[in-house]
Design a protein around this motif. Structure first.
Motif, PDB file in Angstrom:
ATOM      1  N   GLU A 198     -15.351  78.042  68.819  1.00 32.08           N
ATOM      2  CA  GLU A 198     -14.221  77.378  68.028  1.00 32.08           C
ATOM      3  C   GLU A 198     -14.558  77.216  66.379  1.00 32.08           C
ATOM      4  OE1 GLU A 198     -12.058  73.013  68.007  1.00 32.08           O
ATOM      5  OE2 GLU A 198     -13.643  73.408  69.313  1.00 32.08           O
ATOM      6  N   GLN A 609      -4.473  72.033  75.153  1.00 27.21           N
ATOM      7  CA  GLN A 609      -5.474  72.905  75.835  1.00 27.21           C
ATOM      8  C   GLN A 609      -5.114  74.240  76.258  1.00 27.21           C
ATOM      9  OE1 GLN A 609      -6.961  70.362  79.011  1.00 27.21           O
ATOM     10  NE2 GLN A 609      -8.289  68.955  77.486  1.00 27.21           N
ATOM     11  N   GLN A 610      -4.044  74.309  76.526  1.00 25.68           N
ATOM     12  CA  GLN A 610      -3.662  75.444  77.178  1.00 25.68           C
ATOM     13  C   GLN A 610      -3.441  76.734  75.963  1.00 25.68           C
ATOM     14  OE1 GLN A 610      -3.521  75.880  80.462  1.00 25.68           O
ATOM     15  NE2 GLN A 610      -2.678  78.045  80.656  1.00 25.68           N
ATOM     16  N   TYR A 612      -5.062  76.481  73.201  1.00 24.07           N
ATOM     17  CA  TYR A 612      -6.335  76.750  72.616  1.00 24.07           C
ATOM     18  C   TYR A 612      -6.984  77.804  73.607  1.00 24.07           C
ATOM     19  CZ  TYR A 612     -11.287  76.425  71.345  1.00 24.07           C
ATOM     20  OH  TYR A 612     -12.421  76.769  70.847  1.00 24.07           O
ATOM     21  N   LYS A 613      -6.559  77.533  75.082  1.00 23.86           N
ATOM     22  CA  LYS A 613      -7.295  78.937  75.926  1.00 23.86           C
ATOM     23  C   LYS A 613      -6.611  80.060  75.441  1.00 23.86           C
ATOM     24  CE  LYS A 613      -7.366  79.590  80.947  1.00 23.86           C
ATOM     25  NZ  LYS A 613      -6.999  79.200  82.440  1.00 23.86           N
ATOM     26  N   VAL A 616      -8.636  81.396  72.469  1.00 23.31           N
ATOM     27  CA  VAL A 616      -9.748  82.045  73.042  1.00 23.31           C
ATOM     28  C   VAL A 616      -9.638  83.215  73.744  1.00 23.31           C
ATOM     29  CG1 VAL A 616     -11.736  81.332  74.375  1.00 23.31           C
ATOM     30  CG2 VAL A 616     -10.830  79.631  72.947  1.00 23.31           C
ATOM     31  N   LEU A 617      -8.572  83.386  74.722  1.00 27.36           N
ATOM     32  CA  LEU A 617      -8.412  84.637  75.352  1.00 27.36           C
ATOM     33  C   LEU A 617      -8.260  85.752  74.550  1.00 27.36           C
ATOM     34  CD1 LEU A 617      -6.490  83.392  78.628  1.00 27.36           C
ATOM     35  CD2 LEU A 617      -8.882  84.411  78.428  1.00 27.36           C
ATOM     36  N   LYS A 728      -5.793  87.037  82.931  1.00 27.55           N
ATOM     37  CA  LYS A 728      -5.887  85.781  82.618  1.00 27.55           C
ATOM     38  C   LYS A 728      -4.825  85.507  81.626  1.00 27.55           C
ATOM     39  CE  LYS A 728     -10.664  85.427  83.647  1.00 27.55           C
ATOM     40  NZ  LYS A 728     -12.232  85.195  82.863  1.00 27.55           N
ATOM     41  N   ALA A 732      -1.889  82.287  81.900  1.00 29.16           N
ATOM     42  CA  ALA A 732      -1.925  81.217  80.906  1.00 29.16           C
ATOM     43  C   ALA A 732      -0.729  81.218  80.259  1.00 29.16           C
ATOM     44  CB  ALA A 732      -3.096  81.454  79.856  1.00 29.16           C
TER      45      ALA A 732
END
Length: 740
Positions: A198, A609-610, A612-613, A616-617, A728, A732
């Motif tokens: 992060e 959260q989604q 941020y996911k 990150v992906l 993924k 997402a």
């Protein structure tokens, strides 16, 4: 402490603060000697209003921006004074003028600051109304102040043309060093890797901004005025820093697996971590030498650190035996290759700042097609016309700003406030397109105004000598303008102090000045806060799907360029480098948008959260792409198999599916499923590459066979990982789309 003071006084913010302080104080001091204090103050106002448009860049663009600001400031001041006697005309015309002035922001950061100068001129002009011939005289002195500041800024830029670029290079070295330090932290056995990732993502935002500043000042300067030895040197360093970042991103290690495998032989990992930290420390050391204008003296012997790592690997192999240590040595050798590439780039930077640096061969072909890496600047009238819609964030902000200022006019007319223009200035200064930044600035300005008012009032209660007060005005101006861009709360404190000190010289009734300034600031802040919350707010969750889509698109285009290069070989093309740059930039833009959403009310942080996911992906996908791209450039590769192309096509198709989901389009799932069946066959083929090549009788050269095995292993690993990541991302994106 001395180091901090030197760094502070050498910054671009301090330099601009000195320029505006000199441009404001000098005419007041000189003209006051001849009994023209008011005229000197008007010249100072002209300099102050021009100063915001002084964005460091190449000389030509700087001059154009400042002259445009001077024209808009004088025009705005003239319009306010001419229209003010006719309220029925003044309020509607000025409101419309504010709207279109704010709309200039569609042309970029420089245009935004030029418009900001004009908005300040309107707000300040309402508090200094003139009539008749005085209007011409007043505008002439405002013009003189603007031209004086422009002349001082351009003169300083001419005398020290490279200093800003050097400081930006130093900042880039420092930020890249921080990124490398975080990579070193990952090697701690108990490291919180999620938190470190992060931090890396957030750091990417600052790195991207610095990269964009350097492209502007180095590449555009080269385009407009040719390329000097010094600018080429800095361009080489900048290019090397981008490559260091790419190599760092492209080389990912499974730290948990490595700690598990080498748990009883931790020396190899601690030796590597020391090397990783020293890489970061070296970049920081070079940064400090540039900031302090001192000769660079290496602090670490990186080659000795590399040798220590190789010795630790040899010791590990000796303890376990060659056969048992084979897999571990292979893994550690990859770490050595990574370190070698990073040291090579750092040595280029060190040589560039050496006394007898010879870099012409290193810089060869690096400046080809550099102009394409600049953000294009178009000033078509159609751009404004295209943004006259509620889908445009700038349109909504411009409308919101105009209506909020109109409300400020109404409050000023209804209530007996002493200086209504302070309300307008507060609105102009703190109101931003995003709710989070406006809220933060409202809070900082109120706290800064109250703090500055109390401190200034306490000082004036014991200090009455005009020379001392005049000195305090200059000091507070200097610190106020410097800190405004660094820490707005501290900047607002010093600005309030110098305004009150100025009034302390001009009027004995300082209590009312403090009282009304605080009231006006609170009213202006409240109006800005209410306007941003209720008038067509631009909540960041509404914009995030666009940034996510752009980041996925940039990664897709980067993969397409890597695939083309892998198939065709040859030199790295400009489209390849552009695609790589855009992938980094769009990831930074995505994280910047996510940060803005985190500043907004909890009720507006939808699917945080989604989001941020997905960020990150995308970061992980970019890391994998950079790994594949870096490998294909730095190693001899063989003809791409059909299986490779099928898998790449599938990954691109998955990314296209995610993009379609984010744009609310529907794709044919049947076609996707049919393609997935073919993909399964191709993965089986990929997994048999090594087995087939073992049966290839014509591969007799041991080194060539080793290279083919290494290539097969890495390509298979990366393709499987890329496909997994793309699936993924689709999953997402589908979840994000369904949750709208």
């Amino acid at each position: 402490m001395i180091q901090s003071i030197r760094q502070f006084t050498d910054s671009a913010n301090f330099t601009r603060a000195v320029l505006v302080t000199v441009a404001a104080a000098l005419p007041v001091f000189i003209l006051n000697k001849f009994g023209f204090f008011d005229e000197g103050l008007t010249v100072a106002i002209g300099a102050f209003l021009t100063y915001p448009a002084d964005i460091p860049s190449n000389l030509q663009h700087r001059a154009k921006g400042l002259l445009a600001a001077v024209c808009i400031v004088v025009g705005s001041t003239l319009a306010v004074n001419v229209l003010h006697p006719y309220p029925w005309l003044f309020y509607p015309v000025i409101t419309v003028f504010i709207f279109f002035l704010s709309m200039i922001s569609v042309y970029g950061q420089r245009a935004t600051m030029v418009a900001f100068s004009g908005l300040l001129a309107i707000a300040l002009g309402t508090g200094h109304i003139n009539t008749g011939w005085e209007i011409v005289t007043y505008c002439t002195f405002v013009l003189a102040g603007g031209l004086l500041y422009t002349a001082l800024s351009l003169t300083f830029n001419f005398l020290s043309p490279h200093r800003y670029a050097e400081l930006q290079i130093a900042e880039c070295l420092k930020l890249t060093g921080k990124y490398m330090k975080l990579r070193g932290d990952l090697w701690n056995a108990d490291a919180d890797r999620g938190a470190i990732v992060e931090k890396q993502l957030n750091l990417q935002v600052d790195i991207n901004l610095t990269h964009e500043n350097l492209r502007e000042v180095l590449i555009r300067n080269r385009s407009n005025s040719g390329s000097s030895s010094r600018s080429r040197r800095m361009l080489l360093v900048f290019t090397s820093l981008m490559e260091i970042l790419e190599i760092a991103l492209s080389t990912s290690f499974d730290h948990s697996k490595l700690h598990q495998k080498f748990g009883s032989h931790s020396k190899v990992l601690t030796t590597y971590q020391t090397l990783a930290y020293n890489l970061a420390s070296t970049l920081k050391k070079i940064s400090k030498s540039i900031e302090n204008r001192t000769k660079y003296v290496p602090k670490h012997n990186l080659l000795a650190d590399l040798e220590a790592l190789e010795n630790a690997i040899a010791e590990y192999e000796q303890i376990l035996g060659k056969e048992d240590a084979a897999e571990g040595v292979w893994m550690l050798t990859n770490m050595v290759h990574y370190a070698e590439k990073q040291i090579e780039k750092i040595k280029i930077i060190e040589r560039s700042f050496g006394i007898n640096a010879s870099f012409n061969d290193l810089a060869k072909n690096r400046d080809k097609d550099l102009d394409k890496f600049l953000s294009p600047e178009f000033y078509r009238i159609d751009t404004i016309r295209e943004n006259l819609t509620f889908s445009s964030t700038i349109f909504r902000h411009s409308l919101r700003l105009a209506i909020t200022i109109a409300c400020g006019f109404v409050i000023g007319a209804l209530f007996p406030l002493q200086n209504v223009y302070w309300i307008l200035l507060t609105i102009v200064v703190i109101m931003r397109p995003g709710y989070g930044l406006t809220k933060l600035r409202s809070y900082q300005r109120i706290i800064g105004t109250i703090t500055g008012g109390i401190i200034a009032f306490a000082i004036l209660s014991v200090v009455h000598h005009p020379v001392v007060i005049g000195t305090l005005i200059i000091v507070c101006m200097l610190l106020g303008y410097t800190f405004t861009a660094i820490n707005y709360r501290i900047g607002a404190t010093f600005v309030t102090m110098y305004v009150i000190f100025l009034y302390g010289l001009l009027t004995p009734d300082i209590n009312h000045v403090l009282q009304y300034r605080i009231i006006d600031t609170v009213v202006g802040s409240a109006l800005a806060f209410i306007g941003n919350y209720f008038l067509w707010p631009s909540w960041e969750f509404m914009n995030l799907p666009v940034f996510i889509k752009k980041s996925i698109e940039a990664n897709r285009n980067y993969l397409a360029e890597i695939s083309q290069y892998y198939n065709q070989k040859g030199l790295v093309t400009t489209p390849y480098r552009l695609a790589r740059k855009n992938a980094f930039v769009e990831l930074g833009n995505l994280m910047s948008s996510y940060q803005r959403m985190a500043q907004e009310p909890k009720s507006k942080q939808k699917q945080q959260q989604q989001v941020y996911k997905l960020a990150v992906l995308n970061h992980t996908l970019l890391s994998s792409l950079a790994s594949l791209g870096t490998y294909t450039q730095s190693h001899k590769t063989y003809k791409a198999s059909e299986a490779f192309n099928v898998v790449v096509t599938t990954v691109i198709r998955n990314l296209d599916t995610a993009i379609a989901l984010l744009t609310m389009n529907v794709l044919a799932e049947e076609a996707q499923e049919a393609h997935n069946e073919e993909l399964a066959t191709r993965f089986t083929e990929l997994k048999n590459i090594r087995a087939r090549e073992l049966r290839e009788i014509h591969v007799t050269d041991e080194e060539e066979f080793k290279l083919k095995m290494e290539e097969a292993h890495l390509v298979i690993e990366q393709l499987v990982w890329l496909n997994s990541l793309s699936e993924k991302i689709v999953k997402a994106a589908r979840t994000l789309e369904l949750g709208k």
